[in-house]
Design a protein around this motif. Structure first.
Motif, short mmCIF file in Angstrom:
data_model
loop_
_atom_site.label_atom_id
_atom_site.label_comp_id
_atom_site.label_asym_id
_atom_site.label_seq_id
_atom_site.Cartn_x
_atom_site.Cartn_y
_atom_site.Cartn_z
N LEU A 151 0.83 -1.20 0.00
CA LEU A 151 0.00 0.00 0.00
C LEU A 151 0.87 1.25 0.00
N ALA A 152 1.94 1.22 0.80
CA ALA A 152 2.85 2.37 0.83
C ALA A 152 3.52 2.57 -0.52
N ILE A 153 3.94 1.49 -1.16
CA ILE A 153 4.54 1.60 -2.50
C ILE A 153 3.55 2.25 -3.46
N MET A 154 2.32 1.81 -3.41
CA MET A 154 1.30 2.37 -4.30
C MET A 154 1.10 3.86 -4.05
N LEU A 155 1.09 4.24 -2.79
CA LEU A 155 0.92 5.65 -2.45
C LEU A 155 2.03 6.50 -3.05
N TYR A 156 3.26 6.01 -2.97
CA TYR A 156 4.41 6.78 -3.43
C TYR A 156 4.63 6.68 -4.94
N HIS A 157 4.01 5.69 -5.59
CA HIS A 157 4.20 5.50 -7.03
C HIS A 157 2.89 5.64 -7.79
N TRP A 158 1.95 6.41 -7.26
CA TRP A 158 0.63 6.47 -7.88
C TRP A 158 0.74 6.99 -9.31
N PRO A 159 0.12 6.29 -10.27
CA PRO A 159 0.29 6.64 -11.68
C PRO A 159 -0.75 7.65 -12.15
N LYS A 160 -0.53 8.17 -13.33
CA LYS A 160 -1.53 9.02 -13.97
C LYS A 160 -2.69 8.18 -14.50
N GLN A 161 -2.39 6.91 -14.81
CA GLN A 161 -3.43 6.03 -15.35
C GLN A 161 -3.27 4.63 -14.77
N LEU A 162 -4.38 4.04 -14.33
CA LEU A 162 -4.35 2.68 -13.79
C LEU A 162 -4.44 1.67 -14.93
N HIS A 163 -4.01 0.45 -14.64
CA HIS A 163 -3.97 -0.62 -15.65
C HIS A 163 -4.90 -1.75 -15.23
N PRO A 164 -6.04 -1.89 -15.88
CA PRO A 164 -6.98 -2.96 -15.50
C PRO A 164 -6.44 -4.34 -15.81
N GLY A 165 -7.06 -5.32 -15.18
CA GLY A 165 -6.67 -6.71 -15.42
C GLY A 165 -5.62 -7.20 -14.47
N PRO A 166 -4.68 -7.96 -14.99
CA PRO A 166 -4.40 -8.25 -16.40
C PRO A 166 -5.36 -9.27 -17.00
N ASP A 167 -5.54 -9.17 -18.30
CA ASP A 167 -6.33 -10.14 -19.05
C ASP A 167 -5.40 -11.29 -19.44
N LEU A 168 -5.48 -12.37 -18.66
CA LEU A 168 -4.56 -13.48 -18.87
C LEU A 168 -4.89 -14.30 -20.11
N SER A 169 -6.08 -14.08 -20.71
CA SER A 169 -6.39 -14.81 -21.94
C SER A 169 -5.47 -14.37 -23.07
N ARG A 170 -4.81 -13.22 -22.90
CA ARG A 170 -3.87 -12.74 -23.91
C ARG A 170 -2.42 -13.09 -23.56
N TYR A 171 -2.23 -13.67 -22.41
CA TYR A 171 -0.87 -13.97 -21.93
C TYR A 171 -0.28 -15.12 -22.76
N PRO A 172 0.90 -14.96 -23.35
CA PRO A 172 1.46 -15.99 -24.24
C PRO A 172 1.54 -17.38 -23.62
N LEU A 173 1.92 -17.47 -22.36
CA LEU A 173 2.04 -18.79 -21.74
C LEU A 173 0.68 -19.46 -21.64
N TYR A 174 -0.37 -18.69 -21.33
CA TYR A 174 -1.72 -19.25 -21.29
C TYR A 174 -2.13 -19.73 -22.68
N ARG A 175 -1.91 -18.92 -23.68
CA ARG A 175 -2.32 -19.27 -25.04
C ARG A 175 -1.57 -20.51 -25.53
N LYS A 176 -0.33 -20.62 -25.13
CA LYS A 176 0.46 -21.79 -25.53
C LYS A 176 -0.09 -23.06 -24.90
N HIS A 177 -0.44 -23.01 -23.62
CA HIS A 177 -0.84 -24.20 -22.90
C HIS A 177 -2.30 -24.56 -23.08
N TYR A 178 -3.17 -23.57 -23.29
CA TYR A 178 -4.61 -23.86 -23.30
C TYR A 178 -5.31 -23.58 -24.62
#
Length: 357
Positions: free
Chosen positions: A325-352
């Motif tokens: 939580l402290a790290i997030m407070l000190y590194h708060w971004p201009k834009q948040l990143h939703p997900g991650p969408d693991l259906s796009r993750y190469p290792l998932y796509r390779k295995h499934y």
């Protein structure tokens, strides 16, 4: 820092930081955040799997850094067999009750607060099983794998959850008093999965249990403020999207009005979440955020490079929630990143995905 690919850089940075002790009074919030992050990135592989997943998910959502994906992916896939077993036995009431008792009995009971929570869970029949299933289905959904292998039975799980009387548990005043942050989570899991909308009834019940009055130190205040912050954090999808202050004006007004007492009377986990709520609302210049940063500077241990706990000291596993939580407070971004969408993750796509063709 990319510990997955550049672990030696993390060690080097940590050594350089450790060799240059800095008085807390001269530390900037940025340097505190960098030092805490360097410490946790260096030791991340040694944390428990759940702590690794919690850390990696939060860091991904403020950085979008793909280096955190392997931890998130392995944690989710690693639980697939357990989830599939529960989904395959939804028709079996004896199994559901047995699993509910197993889950409730495994709940920690090392403090009076947790002993009380455990007794409440044991008193609610299938709810521990349903609550556990709800948590995992929400996680599968947030990571983009609902209905996809190996989670093809998720719709059956949702059908079962639609039949569960969650309101009986979530709106129980005794449960709210003992379990408010987790209930806030459940309310937004239910809404996000399209099962049931208990957001307004829960907030009304919460305000009856915790009326708007000047803060008094003690467990009730911690439960109240933790519950408030979790309503906002859950509404953001756990740091996936910003929120509007006006949607939760009663919470923001309370936190702002009493923030100095709340910092004095609660612990860093709670008041750091309080500051993150204002950041989620786009109020980074709020005096609440500044006051929390000042409080964390006073708590920061430059030798351990973390915010320690009065009870657990500098234990990295016990301190992961507080320090991420402290790290997030000190590194708060201009834009948040939703997900991650693991259906796009190469290792998932390779295995499934590739195996289907």
């Amino acid at each position: 820092m990319r510990w997955v690919q550049s672990g030696w850089l993390g060690v080097l940075l940590a050594l350089l930081v450790a060799c240059q002790p800095t008085p807390v009074s001269t530390l900037t919030t940025a340097s505190i955040g960098e030092q805490i992050r360097a410490r946790y990135e260096q030791t991340l592989p040694d944390l428990s799997p759940d702590k690794q997943r919690h850390y990696a998910t939060r860091l991904y959502r403020i950085t979008g850094d793909s280096d955190y994906l392997p931890i998130i992916y392995q944690n989710l896939i690693g639980n697939a067999d357990f989830l599939q077993q529960d989904l395959s036995q939804l028709h079996n009431r004896d199994y559901r009750l047995s699993r509910a008792r197993q889950i409730a009995r495994a709940y920690r009971d090392d403090t009076r607060k947790h002993q009380h929570r455990k007794q409440l869970l044991l008193a609610y029949d299938e709810i521990p099983f349903a609550k556990n299933l709800l948590y995992y289905l929400n996680k599968v959904d947030q990571f983009g794998l609902a209905g996809k292998p190996p989670f093809t039975r998720t719709e059956q799980g949702l059908d079962y959850l639609r039949q569960v009387d969650f309101a009986r548990f979530i709106l129980d005043p005794e449960v709210i008093a003992a379990y408010s942050p987790q209930l806030a989570n459940m309310v937004y899991y239910l809404h996000g999965l399209g099962i049931r909308d208990l957001r307004e009834p829960f907030q009304q019940a919460f305000r009856q249990v915790f009326p708007d009055q000047p803060p008094q130190p003690g467990p009730a205040l911690e439960a109240q403020v933790y519950g408030m912050t979790h309503v906002i954090i859950a509404a953001s999808g756990y740091y996936q999207k910003p929120i509007r202050r006006e949607d939760f004006a009663w919470i923001f007004d309370y936190l702002e009005r009493h923030h100095r007492d709340l910092i004095a009377y609660t612990k860093p986990d709670i008041y750091t979440e309080m500051a993150l709520c204002f950041l989620l609302a786009g109020e980074g210049d709020s005096p609440v955020v500044a006051a929390v940063r000042q409080a964390l500077e006073q708590r920061y241990d430059p030798q351990a490079r973390m915010i320690p706990s009065p009870r657990w000291g500098t234990d990295l596993n016990k301190g992961e929630h507080r320090n991420v939580l402290a790290i997030m407070l000190y590194h708060w971004p201009k834009q948040l990143h939703p997900g991650p969408d693991l259906s796009r993750y190469p290792l998932y796509r390779k295995h499934y995905i590739a195996l289907q063709y």
